[in-house]
Design an enzyme around this catalytic site. Structure first.
Site, PDB file in Angstrom:
ATOM      1  N   ASP A 138      -9.442   3.750   3.952  1.00  0.00           N
ATOM      2  CA  ASP A 138     -10.297   2.610   3.638  1.00  0.00           C
ATOM      3  C   ASP A 138     -11.637   2.814   4.331  1.00  0.00           C
ATOM      4  O   ASP A 138     -12.527   3.480   3.809  1.00  0.00           O
ATOM      5  CB  ASP A 138      -9.590   1.325   4.086  1.00  0.00           C
ATOM      6  CG  ASP A 138     -10.273   0.056   3.603  1.00  0.00           C
ATOM      7  OD1 ASP A 138     -11.502   0.083   3.384  1.00  0.00           O
ATOM      8  OD2 ASP A 138      -9.601  -0.974   3.457  1.00  0.00           O
ATOM      9  N   PHE A 187      -8.183  -4.421  -3.296  1.00  0.00           N
ATOM     10  CA  PHE A 187      -6.993  -4.364  -2.449  1.00  0.00           C
ATOM     11  C   PHE A 187      -5.785  -4.109  -3.332  1.00  0.00           C
ATOM     12  O   PHE A 187      -5.431  -4.922  -4.179  1.00  0.00           O
ATOM     13  CB  PHE A 187      -6.804  -5.647  -1.644  1.00  0.00           C
ATOM     14  CG  PHE A 187      -5.831  -5.460  -0.511  1.00  0.00           C
ATOM     15  CD1 PHE A 187      -6.246  -4.900   0.686  1.00  0.00           C
ATOM     16  CD2 PHE A 187      -4.495  -5.795  -0.655  1.00  0.00           C
ATOM     17  CE1 PHE A 187      -5.343  -4.679   1.726  1.00  0.00           C
ATOM     18  CE2 PHE A 187      -3.594  -5.587   0.373  1.00  0.00           C
ATOM     19  CZ  PHE A 187      -4.023  -5.039   1.571  1.00  0.00           C
ATOM     20  N   ARG A 200       6.052  -3.218  -0.989  1.00  0.00           N
ATOM     21  CA  ARG A 200       6.406  -1.809  -0.790  1.00  0.00           C
ATOM     22  C   ARG A 200       7.442  -1.348  -1.811  1.00  0.00           C
ATOM     23  O   ARG A 200       7.557  -0.160  -2.100  1.00  0.00           O
ATOM     24  CB  ARG A 200       6.954  -1.581   0.629  1.00  0.00           C
ATOM     25  CG  ARG A 200       5.946  -1.793   1.747  1.00  0.00           C
ATOM     26  CD  ARG A 200       6.467  -1.183   3.041  1.00  0.00           C
ATOM     27  NE  ARG A 200       5.753  -1.650   4.212  1.00  0.00           N
ATOM     28  CZ  ARG A 200       4.608  -1.149   4.665  1.00  0.00           C
ATOM     29  NH1 ARG A 200       4.031  -0.157   4.008  1.00  0.00           N
ATOM     30  NH2 ARG A 200       4.039  -1.633   5.751  1.00  0.00           N
TER      31      ARG A 200
END
Length: 218
Positions: A138, A187, A200
């Protein structure tokens, strides 16, 4: 021939795909906007990265260092492809694995405050050829901090493979050696990338919705 640090580039205009076109767990269906990178495309790109890594680092024993937790799916799939190359080509190298866990996110912002909250004894990396496997770059601060940390253990070589690199004005300009996809400043979750530990268990990389952010906010 791919140049070092080259990537599949997703433009700022890339919208992704309707959720209805893919199998999405029902408990997340209302929390996502779009499928951004389908699972099959991730795997195809990972297979190519494995070939590039073997070409670049394949003359030496490699210690593959997984950055937990987000990197574990990419790490596992990447190593599977490298092992397949080891089995099916004349070029074959031994590979061992190690793990480190860092924390730099709170909600959807990289805090810049990096904490090493786990990992094995990194002194075992001294004199070794190290491949760091990360899920996403990032700002780049986390990886630069990790690279500085590893320097004190005097590895012979360090290369970094990241599934994603984000185009963001917050970037410090760091770019890894091997990149899967370069993405806009969105995001994203899924394929082991989380939002406060959720998502996840999603196979595809998806863009989280504002309502999803609110629902799972820490």
């Amino acid at each position: 021939m791919a140049t070092p640090g080259s990537a599949v580039v997703l433009s700022d205009e890339e919208k992704g795909y309707d959720l209805d076109l893919f199998c999405i767990p029902k408990h997340y269906a209302a929390d996502l906007e779009r499928v951004y990178i389908p699972h099959g495309l991730i795997l195809d790109r990972t297979e190519r990265l494995a070939r590039e890594i073997m070409k670049d680092m394949g003359g030496h024993h490699i210690v593959a260092l997984c950055v937990l937790k987000g990197g574990y799916k990419f790490f596992a799939d990447l190593l599977d492809y490298i092992k397949a190359l080891n089995r099916n080509s004349d070029q074959s190298i031994p590979m061992t694995v190690d793990f480190i866990r860092l924390k730099s996110y709170s909600n959807d912002q990289s805090t810049g405050d990096i904490k090493v909250i786990g990992g094995d004894d990194l002194s075992t990396l001294t004199g070794k050829n190290v491949l760091i496997v990360e899920d996403i770059i990032d700002t780049g601060k986390t990886m630069m901090t990790l690279l500085q940390l590893l320097k004190q253990y005097k590895p012979k070589m360090v290369k970094v493979a990241s599934l994603l690199v984000k185009r963001t004005p917050r970037s410090v300009g760091y770019r890894p050696d091997f990149i899967g996809f370069e993405i806009p400043d969105k995001f994203v979750v899924g394929y082991a990338l989380d939002y406060n530990e959720y998502f996840r268990d999603l196979n595809h990389i998806c863009v989280i919705s504002e309502s999803g952010k609110e629902k799972y906010k820490a």
